[in-house]
Design a protein around this motif. Structure first.
Motif, PDB file in Angstrom:
ATOM      1  N   ALA A 166       0.715  -1.266  -0.071  1.00 20.36           N
ATOM      2  CA  ALA A 166       0.192   0.238   0.165  1.00 20.36           C
ATOM      3  C   ALA A 166       0.782   1.269   0.237  1.00 20.36           C
ATOM      4  N   ALA A 167       2.014   1.293   0.847  1.00 23.24           N
ATOM      5  CA  ALA A 167       2.653   2.403   0.861  1.00 23.24           C
ATOM      6  C   ALA A 167       3.372   2.619  -0.426  1.00 23.24           C
ATOM      7  N   ILE A 168       3.722   1.789  -1.283  1.00 25.41           N
ATOM      8  CA  ILE A 168       4.525   1.953  -2.796  1.00 25.41           C
ATOM      9  C   ILE A 168       3.117   2.352  -3.579  1.00 25.41           C
ATOM     10  N   GLY A 169       2.048   1.991  -3.468  1.00 24.74           N
ATOM     11  CA  GLY A 169       0.852   2.374  -4.404  1.00 24.74           C
ATOM     12  C   GLY A 169       0.375   3.912  -4.005  1.00 24.74           C
ATOM     13  N   VAL A 170       0.383   4.319  -2.551  1.00 22.31           N
ATOM     14  CA  VAL A 170       0.297   5.906  -2.233  1.00 22.31           C
ATOM     15  C   VAL A 170       1.318   6.741  -2.887  1.00 22.31           C
ATOM     16  N   LYS A 171       2.702   6.136  -2.789  1.00 21.16           N
ATOM     17  CA  LYS A 171       3.723   6.877  -3.087  1.00 21.16           C
ATOM     18  C   LYS A 171       3.756   7.095  -4.578  1.00 21.16           C
ATOM     19  N   LEU A 172       3.324   6.359  -5.329  1.00 19.64           N
ATOM     20  CA  LEU A 172       3.228   6.194  -6.785  1.00 19.64           C
ATOM     21  C   LEU A 172       1.963   7.409  -7.128  1.00 19.64           C
ATOM     22  N   ALA A 173       1.127   7.355  -6.305  1.00 18.56           N
ATOM     23  CA  ALA A 173      -0.004   8.378  -6.643  1.00 18.56           C
ATOM     24  C   ALA A 173       0.210   9.631  -6.161  1.00 18.56           C
ATOM     25  N   LYS A 174       0.959   9.747  -5.170  1.00 20.95           N
ATOM     26  CA  LYS A 174       1.328  11.190  -4.425  1.00 20.95           C
ATOM     27  C   LYS A 174       3.128  11.143  -4.109  1.00 20.95           C
ATOM     28  N   PRO A 175       3.666  11.424  -5.205  1.00 23.88           N
ATOM     29  CA  PRO A 175       5.175  11.126  -5.313  1.00 23.88           C
ATOM     30  C   PRO A 175       5.756  12.536  -4.287  1.00 23.88           C
ATOM     31  N   ASP A 176       5.153  13.519  -4.413  1.00 18.22           N
ATOM     32  CA  ASP A 176       5.466  14.650  -3.643  1.00 18.22           C
ATOM     33  C   ASP A 176       5.314  14.443  -2.113  1.00 18.22           C
TER      34      ASP A 176
END
Length: 589
Positions: free
Chosen positions: A440-450
């Motif tokens: 989930a952390a990977i998915g969230v970071k892909l969605a919100k890289p900033d």
């Protein structure tokens, strides 16, 4: 050659899918060919994220969809890959998260009759009678692609199901011969495949609820996942302020109401005793909650009026579930709150004196809870407590931080002490299969890289997350995040469950719960070895704050970090002290 696989991938692109989280197998040659051709010709298709484990693949898609609302695709192989989704499909289903899953199927010819015919021994072994049956209990829609001629329509229909409330995963499968077949290109008008429109309350019911609200002396709102829509949070705040209605968050997996608001009156999980606010309430509005309370020991008065607002108000997928209510509304909570606020906004029948009195009463409750929690955060010189750890994490957070909570036995502690006030900044899986946090952390970071992503997990849930896969992916796809492990050297939750049923039983007397993880593994080093993460372990409370800052700095510099925080040991059979045992029993009571 334009194949069914090409059409399938184009349909995903047309539907707004950004990523394909892929664990490919022998059933995907046509998809691999189409992807390779697209890359060669610079054709725009969803980006492929290679996922060495299916659990992480679906958890990544889960996290991305939670924060964006946009379903992503997961490609796995045959029934083996489907079964390896296991806990992740449970999470997506129970958490109502939209995602499209595609699995191949063993070829149905074996003598070269069609392109893709069986040519590997595994094609016989992986051929099962009911592959779709593996997913039937967890998917909103499942189907087999039998021809490439209408493959785009099937994909868009699937995503229409996934995005319609109650949202959830959908499952497609297709054999090699079908996916290899040459087809004619088809043009789809995607505007004709939108999800169903959200529902509202009947007009007469709005008036009924408003009249009951105006008569109530001690109204209450209980919610769990209203915050999946940040706009609904704003409407809830407006609604509660109009009448000074307190809010309790029960088993929350989103930020549903600002924790610093004077009408926020706490969180509850497996509450072993009666919540007095629930007991005293004469009117309760349950808004988006699967388990607003556990009736065994914690429930409203029989005289209380209950209204249930939910996209799934009678829990159609839960065989045993009943909370008798005056009305059940299958409704979008954001729209329902807009309707209620519209009638209450200029209502002359609001008793302003009663509203003012209620605000003062619940503001005192809020402040008392806040002071009690602050006392628990005080540092010990000898060991790190979960409360102190969470308070230290709170200090390193800013408005650009997103937190994932899979603390399990520390769910309540994290909720109580993190003090999150901004919607869209706190997420849980919404379900019960452990290991969601890493993917989930990977998915969230892909969605919100900033954004800065912080994953909070227990040591058991961390190991369930397949950290070797997670951190290899995080390194390859440049999605750095901070993991903080609440390490109590074992599974604390099964122990607490046992004490909850047998508080003075043999397990308690002998301190034998079979949940001990000693000898303790160096968990952070797994991430370091697999993905070059910054690894650190800490036991001394005086070193904790500096360790957190050091790890956060590594993340800001583009490198994932794992901080393994050793808490006061609470489950070790060999080392457990009697006084700690008594503390657990007191917590259960």
């Amino acid at each position: 050659m334009y194949t069914a696989s090409t059409a399938f991938l184009e349909a995903l692109q047309e539907a707004g899918v950004s990523y394909i989280f892929a664990n490919l197998g022998s059933d995907h040659p046509a998809i691999i060919e189409s992807l390779a051709e697209a890359k060669l010709k610079n054709k725009k298709l969803p980006e492929v994220i290679i996922c060495p484990n299916e659990m992480v693949a679906l958890s990544s898609a889960h996290g991305y969809a939670q924060i964006t609302g946009k379903p992503q695709a997961v490609i796995i192989h045959v029934e083996c890959g489907t079964q390896n989704l296991g806990g992740a499909i449970h999470n997506a289903s129970k958490g109502r998260v939209p995602v499209l899953i595609f699995a191949g199927a063993s070829p149905f010819t074996q003598e070269g009759e069609l392109t893709g015919s069986r040519n590997e021994f595994i094609h016989w072994i992986q051929d099962v009678f009911d592959q779709r049956g593996i997913m039937r209990g967890y998917s909103k829609y499942n189907n087999e692609i039998r021809t490439g001629t209408n493959i785009k329509q099937i994909v868009h229909r699937s995503l229409q199901f996934a995005k319609s409330d109650p949202k959830g995963p959908v499952y497609l499968m297709g054999a090699r011969e079908v996916m290899e077949a040459e087809v004619e290109p088809v043009t789809i008008d995607t505007s004709l495949w939108e999800p169903i429109m959200p529902t509202a309350m009947p007009p007469q019911s709005v008036n009924e609820v408003v009249q009951d609200l105006l008569k109530a002396e001690k109204p209450l709102v209980v919610t769990s996942y209203l915050g999946r829509n940040p706009e609904a949070v704003d409407e809830l705040v407006t609604f509660c302020e109009l009448l000074s209605i307190p809010v309790i968050e029960s088993c929350p997996n989103y930020m549903n109401f600002p924790s610093d608001h004077p009408l926020h009156c706490g969180y509850q999980w497996n509450t072993p005793g009666q919540n007095e606010l629930i007991a005293d309430a004469d009117l309760i509005l349950v808004m988006d909650s699967d388990v607003p309370w556990i009736p065994l020991k914690n429930k409203p008065s029989d005289q209380a009026t209950i209204y249930y607002f939910d996209i799934d108000p009678i829990k159609e997928e839960m065989p045993v579930w009943y909370i008798p209510s005056k009305r059940f509304f299958k409704v979008d909570s954001h729209i329902a709150l807009q309707q209620l606020n519209g009638q209450l906004g200029n209502n002359e029948n609001i008793d302003s004196e009663l509203v003012s009195k209620r605000l003062k009463t619940y503001a005192k409750v809020h402040e008392s809870q806040k002071q009690s929690l602050a006392l628990l955060e005080e540092a010990s010189h000898d060991y790190i407590t979960p409360e102190y750890l969470t308070a230290c994490i709170r200090e390193i957070m800013d408005e650009d931080t997103i937190v994932l909570n899979e603390g399990i036995s520390n769910y309540p502690t994290i909720s109580n002490h993190l003090n999150v006030n901004q919607s869209g900044t706190l997420f849980g899986s919404g379900a019960g299969s452990l290991g969601w946090n890493g993917g989930a952390a990977i998915g969230v970071k892909l969605a919100k890289p900033d954004k800065t992503v912080i994953s909070l997990t227990g040591d058991g849930a961390y190991m369930f997350s397949i950290p070797s896969t997670v951190h290899w992916m995080a390194n390859r796809y440049n999605t750095p995040f901070l993991t903080v492990i609440y390490n109590n050297h074992g599974w604390k939750s099964p122990k607490l469950s046992t004490l909850g049923v047998h508080p003075t039983g043999i397990a308690q007397q002998t301190n034998e719960f079979f949940v001990d993880f000693t000898p303790v593994a160096d968990l952070s080093k797994i991430a370091e070895a697999a993905g070059g993460a910054f690894a650190k372990s800490v036991k001394d409370p005086e070193q904790l704050q500096d360790a957190l800052k050091e790890c956060l700095q590594a993340v800001k510099e583009g490198r994932s970090a794992v901080l393994d925080v050793h808490l006061l040991t609470v489950v070790s059979e060999g080392e457990r002290k009697e006084e700690s045992n008594k503390e657990d029993l007191q917590a259960i009571k």
